[in-house]
Every structure is written in structure tokens, then in C-alpha cells.
Design a protein around this motif. Structure first.
Motif, PDB file in Angstrom:
ATOM      1  N   THR A 152      12.004 -12.975  -5.284  1.00 30.13           N
ATOM      2  CA  THR A 152      11.485 -11.676  -5.702  1.00 30.13           C
ATOM      3  C   THR A 152      10.254 -11.879  -6.576  1.00 30.13           C
ATOM      4  O   THR A 152      10.270 -12.705  -7.487  1.00 30.13           O
ATOM      5  N   VAL A 153       9.192 -11.114  -6.281  1.00 27.79           N
ATOM      6  CA  VAL A 153       7.951 -11.156  -7.048  1.00 27.79           C
ATOM      7  C   VAL A 153       7.437  -9.728  -7.152  1.00 27.79           C
ATOM      8  O   VAL A 153       7.667  -8.913  -6.257  1.00 27.79           O
ATOM      9  N   PHE A 154       6.737  -9.421  -8.236  1.00 30.49           N
ATOM     10  CA  PHE A 154       6.100  -8.115  -8.389  1.00 30.49           C
ATOM     11  C   PHE A 154       4.619  -8.246  -8.046  1.00 30.49           C
ATOM     12  O   PHE A 154       4.002  -9.274  -8.328  1.00 30.49           O
ATOM     13  N   THR A 155       4.062  -7.201  -7.447  1.00 30.70           N
ATOM     14  CA  THR A 155       2.647  -7.237  -7.100  1.00 30.70           C
ATOM     15  C   THR A 155       1.793  -7.258  -8.360  1.00 30.70           C
ATOM     16  O   THR A 155       2.150  -6.672  -9.380  1.00 30.70           O
ATOM     17  N   ASN A 156       0.656  -7.897  -8.265  1.00 28.74           N
ATOM     18  CA  ASN A 156      -0.275  -7.983  -9.390  1.00 28.74           C
ATOM     19  C   ASN A 156      -1.215  -6.777  -9.389  1.00 28.74           C
ATOM     20  O   ASN A 156      -1.061  -5.856  -8.581  1.00 28.74           O
ATOM     21  N   THR A 157      -2.191  -6.785 -10.270  1.00 29.13           N
ATOM     22  CA  THR A 157      -3.117  -5.646 -10.372  1.00 29.13           C
ATOM     23  C   THR A 157      -3.996  -5.491  -9.138  1.00 29.13           C
ATOM     24  O   THR A 157      -4.586  -4.438  -8.931  1.00 29.13           O
ATOM     25  N   SER A 158      -4.065  -6.531  -8.304  1.00 29.41           N
ATOM     26  CA  SER A 158      -4.824  -6.442  -7.062  1.00 29.41           C
ATOM     27  C   SER A 158      -3.975  -5.923  -5.897  1.00 29.41           C
ATOM     28  O   SER A 158      -4.458  -5.813  -4.780  1.00 29.41           O
ATOM     29  N   GLY A 159      -2.687  -5.664  -6.157  1.00 29.93           N
ATOM     30  CA  GLY A 159      -1.822  -5.069  -5.145  1.00 29.93           C
ATOM     31  C   GLY A 159      -1.169  -6.041  -4.184  1.00 29.93           C
ATOM     32  O   GLY A 159      -0.726  -5.639  -3.116  1.00 29.93           O
ATOM     33  N   PHE A 160      -1.066  -7.313  -4.566  1.00 24.89           N
ATOM     34  CA  PHE A 160      -0.362  -8.247  -3.683  1.00 24.89           C
ATOM     35  C   PHE A 160       0.592  -9.140  -4.466  1.00 24.89           C
ATOM     36  O   PHE A 160       0.426  -9.383  -5.648  1.00 24.89           O
ATOM     37  N   ALA A 161       1.622  -9.588  -3.757  1.00 25.36           N
ATOM     38  CA  ALA A 161       2.601 -10.529  -4.294  1.00 25.36           C
ATOM     39  C   ALA A 161       2.395 -11.861  -3.582  1.00 25.36           C
ATOM     40  O   ALA A 161       2.185 -11.904  -2.370  1.00 25.36           O
ATOM     41  N   ARG A 200       0.842  -1.197   0.000  1.00 27.25           N
ATOM     42  CA  ARG A 200       0.000   0.000   0.000  1.00 27.25           C
ATOM     43  C   ARG A 200       0.877   1.246   0.000  1.00 27.25           C
ATOM     44  O   ARG A 200       1.950   1.265   0.580  1.00 27.25           O
ATOM     45  N   SER A 201       0.350   2.285  -0.639  1.00 25.91           N
ATOM     46  CA  SER A 201       1.034   3.572  -0.652  1.00 25.91           C
ATOM     47  C   SER A 201       0.831   4.265   0.696  1.00 25.91           C
ATOM     48  O   SER A 201       0.069   3.782   1.550  1.00 25.91           O
ATOM     49  N   ALA A 202       1.483   5.419   0.868  1.00 25.29           N
ATOM     50  CA  ALA A 202       1.309   6.191   2.107  1.00 25.29           C
ATOM     51  C   ALA A 202      -0.139   6.640   2.268  1.00 25.29           C
ATOM     52  O   ALA A 202      -0.612   6.845   3.388  1.00 25.29           O
ATOM     53  N   SER A 203      -0.870   6.755   1.141  1.00 22.41           N
ATOM     54  CA  SER A 203      -2.281   7.150   1.200  1.00 22.41           C
ATOM     55  C   SER A 203      -3.219   5.932   1.248  1.00 22.41           C
ATOM     56  O   SER A 203      -4.408   6.056   0.998  1.00 22.41           O
ATOM     57  N   ASN A 204      -2.654   4.753   1.544  1.00 22.92           N
ATOM     58  CA  ASN A 204      -3.402   3.510   1.751  1.00 22.92           C
ATOM     59  C   ASN A 204      -3.967   2.889   0.469  1.00 22.92           C
ATOM     60  O   ASN A 204      -4.863   2.052   0.531  1.00 22.92           O
ATOM     61  N   GLN A 205      -3.469   3.256  -0.697  1.00 19.26           N
ATOM     62  CA  GLN A 205      -3.907   2.660  -1.963  1.00 19.26           C
ATOM     63  C   GLN A 205      -3.089   1.409  -2.263  1.00 19.26           C
ATOM     64  O   GLN A 205      -1.864   1.412  -2.096  1.00 19.26           O
ATOM     65  N   LEU A 206      -3.748   0.336  -2.706  1.00 16.63           N
ATOM     66  CA  LEU A 206      -3.027  -0.857  -3.134  1.00 16.63           C
ATOM     67  C   LEU A 206      -2.241  -0.538  -4.400  1.00 16.63           C
ATOM     68  O   LEU A 206      -2.748   0.141  -5.296  1.00 16.63           O
ATOM     69  N   LEU A 207      -1.004  -1.028  -4.473  1.00 15.36           N
ATOM     70  CA  LEU A 207      -0.114  -0.711  -5.594  1.00 15.36           C
ATOM     71  C   LEU A 207       0.208  -1.953  -6.408  1.00 15.36           C
ATOM     72  O   LEU A 207       0.567  -2.988  -5.853  1.00 15.36           O
ATOM     73  N   ASP A 208       0.097  -1.830  -7.730  1.00 14.11           N
ATOM     74  CA  ASP A 208       0.534  -2.925  -8.592  1.00 14.11           C
ATOM     75  C   ASP A 208       1.916  -2.591  -9.135  1.00 14.11           C
ATOM     76  O   ASP A 208       2.323  -1.445  -9.186  1.00 14.11           O
ATOM     77  N   GLY A 209       2.673  -3.626  -9.497  1.00 16.16           N
ATOM     78  CA  GLY A 209       3.999  -3.449 -10.077  1.00 16.16           C
ATOM     79  C   GLY A 209       5.087  -3.122  -9.075  1.00 16.16           C
ATOM     80  O   GLY A 209       6.192  -2.744  -9.469  1.00 16.16           O
ATOM     81  N   ALA A 210       4.844  -3.277  -7.794  1.00 17.22           N
ATOM     82  CA  ALA A 210       5.882  -3.045  -6.787  1.00 17.22           C
ATOM     83  C   ALA A 210       6.749  -4.295  -6.665  1.00 17.22           C
ATOM     84  O   ALA A 210       6.247  -5.417  -6.707  1.00 17.22           O
ATOM     85  N   GLN A 211       8.041  -4.092  -6.500  1.00 11.64           N
ATOM     86  CA  GLN A 211       8.969  -5.203  -6.340  1.00 11.64           C
ATOM     87  C   GLN A 211       8.986  -5.629  -4.870  1.00 11.64           C
ATOM     88  O   GLN A 211       9.261  -4.828  -3.986  1.00 11.64           O
ATOM     89  N   VAL A 212       8.707  -6.909  -4.623  1.00 14.30           N
ATOM     90  CA  VAL A 212       8.669  -7.444  -3.266  1.00 14.30           C
ATOM     91  C   VAL A 212       9.734  -8.539  -3.161  1.00 14.30           C
ATOM     92  O   VAL A 212       9.732  -9.491  -3.930  1.00 14.30           O
ATOM     93  N   VAL A 213      10.640  -8.374  -2.201  1.00 14.76           N
ATOM     94  CA  VAL A 213      11.715  -9.341  -1.978  1.00 14.76           C
ATOM     95  C   VAL A 213      11.567  -9.902  -0.571  1.00 14.76           C
ATOM     96  O   VAL A 213      11.381  -9.138   0.384  1.00 14.76           O
ATOM     97  N   ILE A 214      11.616 -11.229  -0.441  1.00 18.16           N
ATOM     98  CA  ILE A 214      11.658 -11.828   0.888  1.00 18.16           C
ATOM     99  C   ILE A 214      13.013 -12.510   1.056  1.00 18.16           C
ATOM    100  O   ILE A 214      13.523 -13.150   0.141  1.00 18.16           O
TER     101      ILE A 214
END
Length: 126
Positions: free
Chosen positions: A67-76, A37-51
Motif C-alpha cells: 500500500t502506498v499513497f499518491t504524492n503531490t504529482s498524483g502517482f504512487a 485521476r478523478s472522474a474529471s481527469n484531475q490527478l489526485l494526491d493522497g489517494a490510497q493505492v493497494v496492489i
């Protein structure tokens, strides 16, 4: 006739035992689901997520990076079955650092994942 009933009873008992033992094995997937989520609480797609597996945790977690990128629903979505298979049956928990980046914004969290469970975490970007 009596011998046939005993044989049939033994065969049915054997089949019942086999089905009970096979039903006890947990076949649920091990999944880590990260919402971004962004600072304004919006779900973000295309964010790089590394665990990253925390090798300094107690108990120790095996080395692991994905490493996975978030989908259009805002989750990886991370399928952790291979991690827990390699870790062995006695190690059913793993601790991971989460690092998220998108357009210069970053966020981080920490998560505990368990075998055969879907673990969910939300990361907010600065």
C-alpha cells in the motif's frame, strides 16, 4: 619477451571477458507507477493505492500486497525489486490487482509488471 606478450595478451583477454559478463546483468529497477485521476481527469494526491498479487493468474503470481499513497504529482510508486528477487530469476512477470480509494470514491485496474521495467497504469475514480 615472447612469453611476456603471451601473458599480457591472456590477462587482457581475461579482463575483457569479465567486463562483458558483468555488463550483461540487468540492474534496472523493477517499478510499478500508478497514476490516480478523478472522474474529471484531475490527478489526485493522497489517494490510497493497494496492489495485490493475483495468485490465480497464469502463470501464477506469488502472494504480495503493498500500500502506498499518491504524492503531490498524483502517482504512487512501488519498488518491486524485492518481489522479483523472491520470485526467482525464472519468474520475471507478475500480475496484480490495483485498488484505489479516496474520500469514498473507488477505482480498480489490473496490471502486468515485469522485472527491470517501469510499468505504468492510470486508475480513474468513480
Amino acid at each position: 619477451m615472447n612469453k611476456m606478450i603471451k601473458t599480457l595478451t591472456a590477462a587482457c583477454s581475461f579482463l575483457l571477458l569479465i567486463s562483458l559478463f558483468s555488463a550483461c546483468k540487468n540492474t534496472d529497477a523493477s517499478v510499478v507507477k500508478i497514476f490516480v485521476r478523478s472522474a474529471s481527469n484531475q490527478l489526485l494526491d493522497g489517494a490510497q493505492v493497494v496492489i495485490v498479487g493475483d495468485v490465480n493468474s497464469t502463470p501464477s503470481t506469488s502472494a504480495y500486497v503493498d500500500t502506498v499513497f499518491t504524492n503531490t504529482s498524483g502517482f504512487a510508486l512501488f519498488n518491486m525489486d524485492s518481489f522479483f528477487t523472491n520470485a526467482g530469476e525464472s519468474n520475471s512477470t507478475g500480475y496484480f490487482d490495483i485498488i484505489v480509494k479516496k474520500n469514498g470514491a473507488e477505482g480498480a485496474e489490473y496490471i502486468r509488471a515485469r522485472a527491470h521495467i517501469t510499468t505504468v497504469e492510470t486508475v480513474f475514480l468513480n
